[in-house]
Design an enzyme around this catalytic site. Structure first.
Site, short mmCIF file in Angstrom:
data_model
loop_
_atom_site.label_atom_id
_atom_site.label_comp_id
_atom_site.label_asym_id
_atom_site.label_seq_id
_atom_site.Cartn_x
_atom_site.Cartn_y
_atom_site.Cartn_z
N LYS A 7 165.96 176.68 14.25
CA LYS A 7 165.59 175.26 14.41
C LYS A 7 166.82 174.36 14.27
O LYS A 7 167.07 173.49 15.11
CB LYS A 7 164.54 174.85 13.36
CG LYS A 7 163.26 175.68 13.41
CD LYS A 7 162.24 175.22 12.40
CE LYS A 7 162.67 175.39 10.94
NZ LYS A 7 162.82 176.80 10.51
N ARG A 45 174.12 183.49 7.15
CA ARG A 45 174.36 182.09 7.57
C ARG A 45 175.38 181.40 6.66
O ARG A 45 175.40 181.58 5.45
CB ARG A 45 173.05 181.30 7.52
CG ARG A 45 173.29 179.80 7.74
CD ARG A 45 172.03 179.05 7.98
NE ARG A 45 171.04 179.22 6.94
CZ ARG A 45 169.81 178.76 7.02
NH1 ARG A 45 169.40 178.10 8.09
NH2 ARG A 45 168.96 178.95 6.03
P1 AP5 Z 1 164.73 174.23 5.69
O1 AP5 Z 1 166.10 173.79 5.45
O2 AP5 Z 1 163.94 173.56 6.76
O3 AP5 Z 1 164.75 175.80 5.94
P2 AP5 Z 1 163.85 176.79 6.81
O4 AP5 Z 1 162.64 176.27 7.50
O5 AP5 Z 1 163.63 177.92 5.89
O6 AP5 Z 1 164.68 177.08 8.03
P3 AP5 Z 1 166.18 177.43 8.04
O7 AP5 Z 1 166.98 176.18 7.97
O8 AP5 Z 1 166.47 178.49 7.03
O9 AP5 Z 1 166.28 178.12 9.47
P4 AP5 Z 1 166.54 177.48 10.88
O10 AP5 Z 1 165.35 177.77 11.74
O11 AP5 Z 1 167.00 176.05 10.82
O12 AP5 Z 1 167.72 178.43 11.37
P5 AP5 Z 1 169.26 178.13 11.71
O13 AP5 Z 1 169.34 177.39 13.00
O14 AP5 Z 1 170.00 177.57 10.56
O15 AP5 Z 1 163.89 174.15 4.36
C1 AP5 Z 1 164.41 174.64 3.14
C2 AP5 Z 1 163.41 174.42 2.02
O16 AP5 Z 1 163.16 172.99 1.86
C3 AP5 Z 1 162.01 175.02 2.23
O17 AP5 Z 1 161.97 176.38 1.84
C4 AP5 Z 1 161.16 174.10 1.34
O18 AP5 Z 1 161.28 174.45 0.00
C5 AP5 Z 1 161.81 172.74 1.53
N1 AP5 Z 1 161.18 171.98 2.63
C6 AP5 Z 1 161.77 171.62 3.81
N2 AP5 Z 1 160.90 170.98 4.61
C7 AP5 Z 1 159.72 170.93 3.92
C8 AP5 Z 1 158.43 170.41 4.21
N3 AP5 Z 1 158.15 169.84 5.38
N4 AP5 Z 1 157.46 170.54 3.28
C9 AP5 Z 1 157.72 171.11 2.09
N5 AP5 Z 1 158.91 171.65 1.75
C10 AP5 Z 1 159.91 171.55 2.65
O19 AP5 Z 1 169.73 179.63 12.00
C11 AP5 Z 1 169.75 180.59 10.95
C12 AP5 Z 1 170.92 181.57 11.16
O20 AP5 Z 1 170.73 182.29 12.36
C13 AP5 Z 1 172.30 180.90 11.29
O21 AP5 Z 1 173.25 181.73 10.71
C14 AP5 Z 1 172.51 180.80 12.80
O22 AP5 Z 1 173.88 180.81 13.13
C15 AP5 Z 1 171.80 182.06 13.28
N6 AP5 Z 1 171.17 181.89 14.59
C16 AP5 Z 1 170.45 180.83 15.03
N7 AP5 Z 1 170.00 181.04 16.26
C17 AP5 Z 1 170.42 182.28 16.61
C18 AP5 Z 1 170.26 183.09 17.78
N8 AP5 Z 1 169.58 182.64 18.83
N9 AP5 Z 1 170.81 184.32 17.76
C19 AP5 Z 1 171.51 184.78 16.72
N10 AP5 Z 1 171.71 184.06 15.59
C20 AP5 Z 1 171.17 182.83 15.54
MG MG Z 2 167.33 174.66 9.27
#
Ligand code: AP5
Ligand code: MG
Length: 210
Positions: free
Chosen positions: A13, A122
């Site tokens: 995302k 990451r």
């Molecule tokens: P948040 O920061 O939103 O984390 P998340 O949903 O767990 O999602 P991530 O940020 O971990 O993943 P992402 O999908 O953004 O992946 P990214 O692009 O970085 O939330 C954190 C916490 O905050 C929650 O657990 C909760 O406690 C709280 N919170 C937040 N919003 C909330 C809400 N609405 N309500 C209640 N609580 C809330 O990519 C990940 C990795 O993969 C990176 O290393 C990237 O380089 C790699 N990557 C990305 N795409 C690819 C690809 N296509 N191929 C290979 N590698 C890839």
């Molecule tokens: Mg994220």
């Protein structure tokens, strides 16, 4: 255009949000980023959020909804915005329906087997929030976008990732049906490279804005 990016932790995302924001000039609103900023600044919200985030649980709906409601009325959101990681529960989606008109929900569908490696490898920029993966950094410790220092998120460890995934399946995945029923859902398979995923999203956004 008001967009939601839906998807499991590690679906990409944040990675896609950064590209979409650059290409379509949409402000990127990540509730996770807002909480991390509050934790860094040791605010009251930050202290509360930390106790949930460190365990991989969701911050309570009332707190999260208020933050988003206050954010989407800022002047930069007048022409549209992109929500990343919000809503994450049906209650949040219902609260959002009362204050916003959503045009498109992009559901990033990723194979769960890929997630652990993506998240534990990451690295994130302290300054601009850009996400990287150790396998593509070639040892770099600074952000290629802004030069900021890279760090590893505290919730990117195997145990916390497991509980974030369980929370996703229980509380967030039902939103796929919720938005499908409203005719707003666009599914994108995000097992491929970030470039491949972006290409599919851009095609949809281009056809959408015509
Ligand atoms: P948040 O920061 O939103 O984390 P998340 O949903 O767990 O999602 P991530 O940020 O971990 O993943 P992402 O999908 O953004 O992946 P990214 O692009 O970085 O939330 C954190 C916490 O905050 C929650 O657990 C909760 O406690 C709280 N919170 C937040 N919003 C909330 C809400 N609405 N309500 C209640 N609580 C809330 O990519 C990940 C990795 O993969 C990176 O290393 C990237 O380089 C790699 N990557 C990305 N795409 C690819 C690809 N296509 N191929 C290979 N590698 C890839
Ligand atoms: Mg994220």
């Amino acid at each position: 255009m008001n967009i939601i990016l839906l998807g499991a932790p590690g679906a990409g995302k944040g990675t896609q949000a950064s590209r979409i924001s650059d290409a379509y000039a949409l402000p990127h609103i990540s509730t996770g980023d807002i909480f991390r900023e509050n934790i860094k600044n040791e605010t009251e919200i930050g202290l509360l959020a930390k106790s949930y985030i460190d365990k991989g649980q969701l911050v309570p709906d009332e707190v999260t909804c208020k933050i988003v409601e206050n954010r989407i009325v800022k002047p930069d959101c007048e022409k549209g915005y992109m929500l990343d990681g919000f809503p994450r529960t049906i209650a949040q989606a219902e609260a959002l329906d009362k204050v916003a008109k959503i045009d498109l929900v992009i559901n990033m569908d990723v194979d769960f087997a890929l997630i652990m490696d993506r998240l534990c490898g990451r690295r994130v920029c302290k300054d601009c929030g850009e996400s990287y993966h150790v396998t593509t950094l070639n040892g770099a410790t600074t952000c290629s976008r802004c030069g900021g220092e890279l760090y590893q998120r505290k919730d990117d460890n195997p145990e916390t990732v497991e509980s974030r995934l369980a929370v996703y399946s229980q509380q967030t995945a039902p939103l796929i049906e919720y938005y499908k029923a409203k005719g707003l859902l666009f599914n994108v398979l995000s097992n491929g490279t970030p470039e491949e995923t972006f290409e599919m999203i851009a095609k949809k956004l281009d056809s959408f804005s015509k």
